[in-house]
Design a protein around this motif. Structure first.
Motif, short mmCIF file in Angstrom:
data_model
loop_
_atom_site.label_atom_id
_atom_site.label_comp_id
_atom_site.label_asym_id
_atom_site.label_seq_id
_atom_site.Cartn_x
_atom_site.Cartn_y
_atom_site.Cartn_z
N VAL A 184 8.17 3.28 4.93
CA VAL A 184 7.06 3.83 4.15
C VAL A 184 7.62 4.85 3.17
O VAL A 184 8.38 5.74 3.58
CB VAL A 184 5.99 4.47 5.06
CG1 VAL A 184 4.87 5.09 4.22
CG2 VAL A 184 5.42 3.46 6.04
N SER A 238 -0.17 6.49 -3.27
CA SER A 238 0.61 7.57 -2.68
C SER A 238 1.55 7.06 -1.60
O SER A 238 2.53 7.72 -1.27
CB SER A 238 -0.32 8.63 -2.09
OG SER A 238 -1.16 8.05 -1.10
N VAL A 239 1.25 5.91 -1.03
CA VAL A 239 2.06 5.36 0.04
C VAL A 239 2.44 3.93 -0.34
O VAL A 239 1.60 3.14 -0.77
CB VAL A 239 1.30 5.36 1.38
CG1 VAL A 239 2.14 4.71 2.47
CG2 VAL A 239 0.92 6.77 1.79
N TYR A 240 3.72 3.63 -0.18
CA TYR A 240 4.24 2.30 -0.51
C TYR A 240 5.03 1.80 0.70
O TYR A 240 5.89 2.51 1.23
CB TYR A 240 5.12 2.38 -1.75
CG TYR A 240 5.88 1.12 -2.05
CD1 TYR A 240 5.23 -0.06 -2.37
CD2 TYR A 240 7.28 1.11 -2.02
CE1 TYR A 240 5.94 -1.21 -2.65
CE2 TYR A 240 7.99 -0.04 -2.30
CZ TYR A 240 7.31 -1.20 -2.62
OH TYR A 240 8.00 -2.34 -2.89
N THR A 241 4.76 0.60 1.15
CA THR A 241 5.34 0.05 2.37
C THR A 241 6.15 -1.20 2.05
O THR A 241 5.74 -2.00 1.21
CB THR A 241 4.25 -0.30 3.39
OG1 THR A 241 3.41 0.84 3.60
CG2 THR A 241 4.86 -0.73 4.72
N THR A 261 11.26 8.79 2.39
CA THR A 261 11.18 7.47 2.99
C THR A 261 11.37 7.58 4.49
O THR A 261 12.32 8.20 4.97
CB THR A 261 12.26 6.53 2.42
OG1 THR A 261 12.11 6.45 0.99
CG2 THR A 261 12.13 5.14 3.01
N GLU A 262 10.47 6.97 5.22
CA GLU A 262 10.54 6.98 6.68
C GLU A 262 10.54 5.53 7.16
O GLU A 262 9.66 4.75 6.81
CB GLU A 262 9.34 7.72 7.27
CG GLU A 262 9.37 7.78 8.78
CD GLU A 262 8.18 8.54 9.36
OE1 GLU A 262 8.10 8.65 10.59
OE2 GLU A 262 7.34 9.00 8.56
N GLU A 268 6.65 7.69 0.31
CA GLU A 268 5.59 8.54 -0.20
C GLU A 268 5.86 8.91 -1.65
O GLU A 268 6.95 8.67 -2.19
CB GLU A 268 5.47 9.80 0.66
CG GLU A 268 5.14 9.51 2.12
CD GLU A 268 5.04 10.76 2.95
OE1 GLU A 268 5.32 11.86 2.39
OE2 GLU A 268 4.70 10.66 4.15
N THR A 269 4.86 9.52 -2.29
CA THR A 269 5.01 9.89 -3.70
C THR A 269 6.07 10.96 -3.89
O THR A 269 6.69 11.06 -4.96
CB THR A 269 3.67 10.41 -4.24
OG1 THR A 269 3.18 11.46 -3.38
CG2 THR A 269 2.64 9.29 -4.29
N SER A 270 6.32 11.76 -2.86
CA SER A 270 7.35 12.79 -2.97
C SER A 270 8.76 12.21 -2.95
O SER A 270 9.72 12.93 -3.19
CB SER A 270 7.19 13.80 -1.83
OG SER A 270 7.31 13.15 -0.57
#
Length: 245
Positions: free
Chosen positions: A54, A42-45, A61-62, A56-58
């Motif tokens: 980071v 669910s989280v990719y960095t 991007t932050e 997210e699946t949605s």
């Protein structure tokens, strides 16, 4: 003509190399999270030289910038410095290359001066390429070291990543692993192109030097024979005048 073509080719390659190094330095994906065998996706960095992001699946991007300098490792700061030095030297080399092109006339600039400027730009390209390759290599070495340390599991007697045990948290290391990001390859390619452009500029230097500047010997001109005969006759006349007086 051949030297002019080599000079122009070196300038183009140097310009492309500088653009690639600038792009790599500004990219955020120098290291990407390794999702091999990772159950939670669910989280990719991914991380860069200036901020970490980071995803997210949605699709949101932050990114968070590195606001500190003293708190960062010395090796990380060295990579930053190498890339910045490579960009500065490469940019200066591009400006000098533009002024040294044979097709550009700047006042009464001589060909010898342009040849020296071509050599200077070539040396700057070579140093900038070495800086770019070195920076990416140092960063890649840190990734490899961290990857090997995070995947080694002493309880399993070998690599904890085998069998998917580590990703499930069964006696393995829960810290995320990182692998090479696209920015590393861009930096390597940009540094290599800069090196090639610098070598071509240095090769073009010898052909661009004018022939009269290659030899600094001064030509000796013997006095004409008529002048010596004239001086001897004049001295004889002077002696005769003194004798009669």
């Amino acid at each position: 003509m051949a030297s002019t073509m080599i000079q122009t080719s070196g300038f183009i390659l140097g310009l492309l190399g500088v653009i690639a190094v600038i792009a790599a330095t500004g990219m955020n994906n120098w290291s990407s999270q390794d999702r091999e065998g990772d159950v939670v996706t669910s989280v990719y960095t991914y991380k860069g030289l200036w901020q970490t992001c980071v995803v997210e699946t949605s699709g949101f991007t932050e990114c968070r910038a590195f606001y500190t300098i003293l708190g960062l490792p010395g090796t990380f700061q060295a990579v930053r410095a190498l890339m910045i030095v490579g960009i500065v030297l490469g940019a200066i080399g591009v400006l000098i290359s533009i002024c040294s092109l044979k097709c550009i006339r700047m006042g009464t600039m001589e060909d010898g001066v342009k040849a020296n400027m071509t050599l200077t730009a070539g040396i700057m390209f070579i140093v900038a390429g070495i800086c770019g390759i070195s920076g990416a290599s140092v960063y890649a070495n840190q990734i490899v070291s961290s990857f090997m340390m995070s995947t080694y599991n002493p309880q399993m007697g070998g690599m904890g990543g085998m069998g998917g045990m580590e990703g499930m948290g069964m006696g393995g290391n829960l810290a995320p692993r990182y692998t090479f990001g696209p920015a590393l390859f861009v930096a390597w390619v940009g540094g290599a192109v800069l090196l090639l452009g610098g070598v071509l500029k240095c090769l073009a230097f010898k052909g661009l030097m004018p022939e009269k500047s290659r030899y600094n010997a001064v030509a000796y001109k013997a006095p004409p024979q008529n002048q010596r005969v004239y001086e001897d006759s004049r001295a004889e006349d002077d002696r005769r005048e003194k004798h009669f007086v």
